[in-house]
Design an enzyme around this catalytic site. Structure first.
Site, short mmCIF file in Angstrom:
data_model
loop_
_atom_site.label_atom_id
_atom_site.label_comp_id
_atom_site.label_asym_id
_atom_site.label_seq_id
_atom_site.Cartn_x
_atom_site.Cartn_y
_atom_site.Cartn_z
N TYR A 141 0.82 -1.22 0.00
CA TYR A 141 0.00 0.00 0.00
C TYR A 141 0.85 1.27 0.00
CZ TYR A 141 -4.18 -2.81 0.99
OH TYR A 141 -5.22 -3.71 0.93
N LYS A 192 3.07 -15.44 2.06
CA LYS A 192 2.96 -16.16 0.79
C LYS A 192 4.40 -16.44 0.38
CE LYS A 192 0.40 -17.67 -2.68
NZ LYS A 192 -0.47 -18.85 -2.56
N ASP A 224 -3.64 -17.90 1.30
CA ASP A 224 -4.82 -18.52 0.70
C ASP A 224 -5.41 -19.57 1.64
OD1 ASP A 224 -2.34 -19.67 0.22
OD2 ASP A 224 -2.85 -20.47 -1.76
N ASP A 248 -5.53 -6.59 5.71
CA ASP A 248 -6.72 -5.84 5.31
C ASP A 248 -7.83 -6.82 4.93
OD1 ASP A 248 -8.40 -3.86 4.48
OD2 ASP A 248 -7.20 -3.22 2.76
N ASP A 252 -11.23 -8.33 7.45
CA ASP A 252 -12.63 -8.14 7.05
C ASP A 252 -13.34 -9.49 7.01
OD1 ASP A 252 -12.35 -5.43 6.84
OD2 ASP A 252 -13.28 -5.29 4.86
#
Ligand code: NAD
Length: 359
Positions: A141, A192, A224, A248, A252
């Site tokens: 980001y 990852k 994942d 992020d 959620d």
């Protein structure tokens, strides 16, 4: 000495829900000797409308001078077509980076009273209590270079950079291990590492720092799989730590396990326990101004503010038990309402929490 709290309602439902949290803070100040002063500032779209900047100098100064920041949410349809540099979200990202709020703590707790409000089976989620520690000021980001460029064949190409220094990983790792030490001493690091070198380094640093916390059991999971496990068997997790973007998305996802995004608070901390406290949801322009938004995530953010930045565990617990008592009475905003409950609005929910504090 009196502690200063910057109050930044922002946009949309931010204004309505922060008003309820301020009622709670005023009650604690007037009735429970909480020594605070509050000052309001503009951020996001409201600030852009006022001054052309989503993070005006005056707001940044107020935030820097304060001991803690209480934020509602930013954004809305009205500002979606603005240049990205002045969009409301830039106000939020600017506060996080200017104040170096690198550690985002996002609890996902399922209140037993709301177990039936989750879209998952009650047995899968009842008793859920996860803390997600998300790195907040680095990663993709913020990484440079970024942008959209024109290739030789005139085709556009978008690009962003996933980048972490060892020191950035070390400091979030320490927050995660410390958090795990105060809970059930299990930490799952999500990366990852099989595909991204940057998160291979992430894993390496986590393993190195783990030597300083021999009591904490460290495990690793690819992102994942973590997404899948969160909806398959979420109670296997105690504390999770991950990068900015993975955090992020996963937080959620964890939020929805608990029934409503309107219930979950968050804290974003710097290295000195100064923090910005906000609900994890956005400005919900679809329901703004209708007195139906759930203010409990923001009120629970006040509890986190009391706990982490004001070191007042007693009042933090008091606010949390006032919220529980309101839920026990069957009082619900529409997002958590089911048949048999009493449906109330935003303002009435704030009043109910204040009444429970005084009871
Ligand atoms: P959102 O979280 O605002 O809303 C998602 C859905 O949840 C909507 O249906 C909304 O009505 C509902 N909802 C959210 N909070 C609620 C509450 N307290 N009570 C009841 N229902 C609630 O996400 P979105 O719709 O993707 O984004 C809307 C705006 O918010 C966008 O401009 C986005 O950029 C911004 N946003 C801001 C933040 C922030 O300020 N931290 C975070 C996410 C999104």
């Amino acid at each position: 000495m009196s502690k200063k709290i910057a109050v930044l309602p922002g946009d949309g439902i931010g204004v309505e829900i922060v008003a309820q949290a301020v009622k709670v803070l005023n009650c604690l100040k007037n009735e429970f000797d909480l020594d605070i002063e509050m000052e309001e500032g503009l951020v996001g779209g409201a600030a852009y409308d006022d001054s052309g900047s989503p993070l005006p100098e005056a707001t940044l100064k107020l935030a820097i001078e304060s001991d803690a920041i209480l934020l509602g949410a930013v954004g809305g349809y009205k500002w979606e077509s603005l240049d990205i540099a002045v969009r409301p979200e830039k106000g939020l990202l600017g506060l996080r980076s200017e104040l170096e709020l690198f550690a985002n703590l996002r609890p996902a707790i399922l209140y037993p009273q709301l177990a039936h409000a989750s879209t998952l089976k009650e047995g899968v989620v009842s008793g859920l209590d996860i803390m997600i520690v998300r790195e907040l000021t680095g990663g993709i980001y913020f990484g440079q270079p970024r942008g959209v460029r024109i290739l030789e064949n005139n085709e556009k190409q978008g690009f962003n950079t996933l980048i972490y220094k060892e020191s950035e990983i070390e400091r979030i790792a320490h927050v995660a291990f410390e958090t795990a030490m105060k809970r059930n001493k299990r930490l799952c690091s999500v990366d990852k590492a099989n595909v991204l070198e940057c998160t291979e380094l992430w894993r390496e640093v986590l393993i190195r720092i783990s030597k300083e916390y021999p009591e904490v059991e460290l495990t690793h999971m690819y992102v994942d799989n973590a997404a899948m496990q969160l909806v398959r068997a979420p109670k296997q997790f105690d504390v999770m730590v991950t990068t900015n973007m993975f955090g992020d998305i996963l937080s959620d996802c964890a939020a929805m396990l608990t029934g409503s995004i309107g219930m979950l608070p968050s804290a974003s901390m710097d290295k000195n326990q100064k923090g910005m406290y906000e609900p994890i949801h956005g400005s919900a322009p679809d329901i703004a101004g209708q007195d139906i938004a759930n203010p409990l995530a923001t009120i629970l953010s006040v509890a986190m503010l009391l706990r982490y930045s004001l070191s007042n565990e007693a009042l933090a617990l008091k606010v949390e038990s006032a919220v529980e008592s309101v839920l026990n009475k069957g009082l619900r905003t529409v997002d958590i309402y089911t048949d048999g409950d009493t449906k109330i609005g935003t303002d009435a929910m704030g009043d109910a929490v204040v009444a429970a504090l005084m009871a």
